[in-house]
Write a protein that holds these residues in place. Sequence first.
Motif, PDB file in Angstrom:
ATOM      1  N   LEU A  40       0.740  -1.116   0.058  1.00  0.00           N
ATOM      2  CA  LEU A  40      -0.029   0.104  -0.042  1.00  0.00           C
ATOM      3  C   LEU A  40       0.970   1.305  -0.151  1.00  0.00           C
ATOM      4  CD1 LEU A  40      -2.816   1.178  -0.006  1.00  0.00           C
ATOM      5  CD2 LEU A  40      -2.813   0.850   2.690  1.00  0.00           C
ATOM      6  N   LYS A  41       1.985   1.137   0.941  1.00  0.00           N
ATOM      7  CA  LYS A  41       2.980   2.361   0.753  1.00  0.00           C
ATOM      8  C   LYS A  41       3.447   2.679  -0.652  1.00  0.00           C
ATOM      9  CE  LYS A  41       5.260   2.377   4.613  1.00  0.00           C
ATOM     10  NZ  LYS A  41       5.051   3.263   5.413  1.00  0.00           N
ATOM     11  N   GLN A  42       3.638   1.512  -1.165  1.00  0.00           N
ATOM     12  CA  GLN A  42       4.309   1.660  -2.391  1.00  0.00           C
ATOM     13  C   GLN A  42       3.393   2.227  -3.530  1.00  0.00           C
ATOM     14  OE1 GLN A  42       5.800  -2.397  -3.203  1.00  0.00           O
ATOM     15  NE2 GLN A  42       8.025  -1.568  -2.478  1.00  0.00           N
ATOM     16  N   LEU A 102      -6.901   2.683   2.547  1.00  0.00           N
ATOM     17  CA  LEU A 102      -7.149   2.054   1.134  1.00  0.00           C
ATOM     18  C   LEU A 102      -8.658   2.496   0.603  1.00  0.00           C
ATOM     19  CD1 LEU A 102      -5.906  -1.165  -0.263  1.00  0.00           C
ATOM     20  CD2 LEU A 102      -8.416  -0.149  -0.808  1.00  0.00           C
ATOM     21  N   ALA A 103      -9.633   2.214   1.511  1.00  0.00           N
ATOM     22  CA  ALA A 103     -10.996   2.694   1.104  1.00  0.00           C
ATOM     23  C   ALA A 103     -10.861   4.383   0.787  1.00  0.00           C
ATOM     24  CB  ALA A 103     -11.910   2.543   1.986  1.00  0.00           C
ATOM     25  N   GLU A 141      -4.483   6.391 -15.978  1.00  0.00           N
ATOM     26  CA  GLU A 141      -3.615   6.352 -14.756  1.00  0.00           C
ATOM     27  C   GLU A 141      -4.422   5.986 -13.615  1.00  0.00           C
ATOM     28  OE1 GLU A 141       0.309   8.707 -16.313  1.00  0.00           O
ATOM     29  OE2 GLU A 141      -1.080   9.514 -14.907  1.00  0.00           O
ATOM     30  N   GLU A 142      -5.806   6.807 -13.533  1.00  0.00           N
ATOM     31  CA  GLU A 142      -6.510   6.968 -12.373  1.00  0.00           C
ATOM     32  C   GLU A 142      -7.324   5.337 -12.388  1.00  0.00           C
ATOM     33  OE1 GLU A 142      -5.851   8.922 -10.352  1.00  0.00           O
ATOM     34  OE2 GLU A 142      -5.816  10.829 -11.266  1.00  0.00           O
ATOM     35  N   GLN A 147      -7.672  -0.066  -9.835  1.00  0.00           N
ATOM     36  CA  GLN A 147      -7.767  -1.457 -10.009  1.00  0.00           C
ATOM     37  C   GLN A 147      -6.700  -1.849  -9.173  1.00  0.00           C
ATOM     38  OE1 GLN A 147      -6.960  -1.904 -14.119  1.00  0.00           O
ATOM     39  NE2 GLN A 147      -9.088  -1.720 -14.810  1.00  0.00           N
ATOM     40  N   LEU A 148      -5.513  -1.458  -8.820  1.00  0.00           N
ATOM     41  CA  LEU A 148      -4.449  -1.847  -8.371  1.00  0.00           C
ATOM     42  C   LEU A 148      -4.716  -1.969  -6.755  1.00  0.00           C
ATOM     43  CD1 LEU A 148      -1.407  -2.450  -7.498  1.00  0.00           C
ATOM     44  CD2 LEU A 148      -0.970  -0.158  -7.552  1.00  0.00           C
ATOM     45  N   LEU A 149      -5.615  -0.725  -6.145  1.00  0.00           N
ATOM     46  CA  LEU A 149      -5.913  -0.624  -4.938  1.00  0.00           C
ATOM     47  C   LEU A 149      -6.962  -1.689  -4.604  1.00  0.00           C
ATOM     48  CD1 LEU A 149      -6.302   3.197  -4.518  1.00  0.00           C
ATOM     49  CD2 LEU A 149      -4.481   1.902  -3.496  1.00  0.00           C
TER      50      LEU A 149
END
Length: 162
Positions: A40-42, A102-103, A141-142, A147-149
């Motif tokens: 998450l940090k990355q 994250l949410a 990008e957004e 999707q990554l999150l």
Amino acid sequence: MAVKSMNDLFLRTLKDIYYAEKQIYKNLPKMAKSAGSKDLKQAFEKHREETKQQIERLETIFEQCGAAARAIRCEAMDGILAEAKEVMEEIEDGQVHDAGILAAAQTVEHYEISRYGTLIAWADQLGMKDASKLLKETLDEEKKTDQLLSQLAVANINQQAG
């Protein structure tokens, strides 16, 4: 700013998202520092670099429109980021904390996706092909960040918080 045309509305919304991006850029280091999860940090650190490029793209669009790159306060983003700050300050359990920030980050992404989709439609309508192309780069990008999150949430962060 009086809105009398679609061009005025486009510029007003551009100023809104410009403010939002600058606030996001300012807050992402705090969110990265607050995250317990290395992944998450990355993700936050990577998105901060993207956000810097997104701000530069917006400045290019302002130039193309012959307008100064000026922000107008975005109350929605201020509220979303205030909620993220509350999560960072109030949730002590590390895994629940990560699920909460994250949410909050996904709420930010969803706001941006909505704004950029609208700006693309208006740019297309106004015949602003170059602006539309730049806005689409940012929208892509957004969406990738969202999707990554989602993947991080489903793969481990939400389960660890459970």
